[in-house]
Write an enzyme that holds these catalytic residues in place. Sequence first.
Site, mmCIF file in Angstrom:
data_model
loop_
_atom_site.group_PDB
_atom_site.id
_atom_site.type_symbol
_atom_site.label_atom_id
_atom_site.label_comp_id
_atom_site.label_asym_id
_atom_site.label_seq_id
_atom_site.Cartn_x
_atom_site.Cartn_y
_atom_site.Cartn_z
ATOM 1 N N VAL A 117 0.499 -1.085 -0.153
ATOM 2 C CA VAL A 117 -0.202 0.441 0.053
ATOM 3 C C VAL A 117 1.128 1.333 0.085
ATOM 4 C CG1 VAL A 117 -1.586 -0.655 1.392
ATOM 5 C CG2 VAL A 117 -0.686 -0.328 2.474
ATOM 6 N N ALA A 118 1.942 0.769 0.278
ATOM 7 C CA ALA A 118 2.828 2.044 -0.069
ATOM 8 C C ALA A 118 4.800 1.607 0.640
ATOM 9 C CB ALA A 118 2.805 2.991 1.074
ATOM 10 N N SER A 121 12.136 4.494 1.363
ATOM 11 C CA SER A 121 13.698 3.988 1.291
ATOM 12 C C SER A 121 13.968 2.986 2.058
ATOM 13 C CB SER A 121 13.996 5.674 1.629
ATOM 14 O OG SER A 121 14.106 5.848 2.233
ATOM 15 N N ILE A 122 13.212 2.765 3.481
ATOM 16 C CA ILE A 122 13.307 2.002 4.921
ATOM 17 C C ILE A 122 12.692 1.060 4.406
ATOM 18 C CG2 ILE A 122 13.766 1.802 6.855
ATOM 19 C CD1 ILE A 122 15.653 4.343 5.843
ATOM 20 N N ALA A 123 10.835 1.311 4.156
ATOM 21 C CA ALA A 123 10.139 0.063 4.488
ATOM 22 C C ALA A 123 9.245 -0.249 3.419
ATOM 23 C CB ALA A 123 9.676 -0.288 6.013
ATOM 24 N N GLN A 124 8.463 -0.804 2.834
ATOM 25 C CA GLN A 124 7.267 -0.672 2.636
ATOM 26 C C GLN A 124 6.280 -1.603 3.539
ATOM 27 O OE1 GLN A 124 8.764 -2.726 -1.431
ATOM 28 N NE2 GLN A 124 7.391 -4.235 -1.255
ATOM 29 N N LYS A 139 4.376 -3.416 7.800
ATOM 30 C CA LYS A 139 6.222 -2.470 7.468
ATOM 31 C C LYS A 139 7.361 -3.280 7.803
ATOM 32 C CE LYS A 139 8.084 1.474 8.812
ATOM 33 N NZ LYS A 139 8.179 3.364 9.546
ATOM 34 N N ASP A 283 6.600 14.977 12.677
ATOM 35 C CA ASP A 283 6.026 14.930 11.113
ATOM 36 C C ASP A 283 4.528 14.948 11.332
ATOM 37 O OD1 ASP A 283 6.996 15.168 8.360
ATOM 38 O OD2 ASP A 283 7.513 13.104 8.019
#
Length: 549
Positions: A117-118, A121-124, A139, A283
């Site tokens: 779903v996303a 750069s670090i994870a999906q 994640k 963030d």
Amino acid sequence: MFLAQTSSRQREIIEVVLRNGWDFMRRLLTGGKADEPKLPPPAVLRNILVDLGPVYVKLGQLLSTRPDLLPAEYIEELSTLQDEVPPVAWPAIEMVIRQAIRRPLDEVFATIDAVPVAAGSIAQTHHATLIDGREVALKVQRPGLEAVIRQDIALIRGMADLAARTELGKEYDIVAIAEEFTNALQAELDFCQEASYTDQLRRNLSKSRWFDPARLVIPEINWDLTTEKLLVMQWLDGVPLLSAEIRPSADTIIPEEERRQITVLLFRVFFQQLYIDGFFHADPHPGNLFYLKDGRVAILDCGMMGRLDPRTQQILTEMILAISDMDSQRCVQLTIQLGTSGQSGVNMARLETDYDRMLRKYANVNLSEINFSQVFYEILQTARNNKVRFPSNLGLYAKALANLEGVARQFDPEINLLEQIKPLITDLFRRQLIGDQPLQALLRTALDIKSLSLQSPRQIELLLDRVTSETLKWNLTIRDLDPLRRSMDDSANRLSFSILVGCLTIGAAIISSNAPTGSLSQLSIGLFVVASFLGLWLVVSILRSGRLR
């Protein structure tokens, strides 16, 4: 050292810099003689970071939180950096999940969606359903990432060591910034830490006197399945807040009143994080604020969190009031208190003039229309121009405030932020004065007053006794008094030498004019020689001191 040996990654960095045309860094990386260092233009810096890959995009995102280091145009350009990258193929992701849970997947998950779903750069992130029917979000850290990050961290530290030899590196303390970034990046690789942050935030926001916690959702963590490379948390069904023009559960536009309630909720939620808890989501961009089907609001992705100590919280609260009152003098005082150690060389008069000039732009602007986060950014940048340095958590504070205010104004343009802030600040000052337990604060104050009333008579009696018996001694320490004393001693000595030289010269002249014998003439000549020598030594010493003028 960065240039001690050439690797394929180093060559790639040099090629990227050459391709983007940053002349100073090109000469530095290739070992040539660099002129006075300059930062590349904002767009060039952004392109360099994007071309270098996800790790350097993260570096740019970190720099976007430091308005105390970079001018406004750099902050604005770097804030647009996104770490969305092409997803990793499912077989590689599946391998990471299997290694993390150490059990057959079909014993844990009923279904796993192979399409993410996303992807960052670090994870999906993947959607999955557990055997017991609960929906979760997985994640998953990108495979092979640790080796890449380890290599890039070594290169970044090498470049920081190179840059530290320049005036630019010394002015911005490049080594400290590089160390801060590498520590933050390494922390992002540990999903257990992000999970603990998520739990702490949920606990902090589970109770409040400013908003209804039932309207806010922080995803729950499944600790049984969470590891350093796999984060398993509650699946939340909704859409990004700014995409919620239409309610997900119905084909109707969100009413204006509900928009107002959501905006007020977000402001109060983050106000509590910043000024009460001291632990805040750093963030809150639109992608991390979700509007759920049931009408609640969710805060996602606790990978970047900030902390504020009570003293800093109080100073920042007063800074909001100083900005509202356009009080440049108070802003200077609070800025010095916020700054790191070693601010003695700051020109206070110039800083106050710069603040006054900056705040004067808002003199005719309605307070409800003032963008407080933008004003705070300008405060930090004005302080930076005057050589004031701030701790990095203030950059995260400014970024959180800017993101929150930007989302709020887009979601509900008619919101009057000042009206939302006033009652909260009033409550904050009340809490700072008497705390959450007024009776306990009153009793503590009463005990302090009792102690003072018992000790004061004895101390006054002792003081009067010392005064009358002439045994009282005062120990005063005046800063920078020793240099003044030495300067006065030098002046007195030179004056004494001048008088002595004058007396010798006059005496020799009197003896010479009335000398009947040769012995008196010799004495006169001797006095002239001594006077000339002392006078010459005095002139030389004055010239060598550089204080002739």
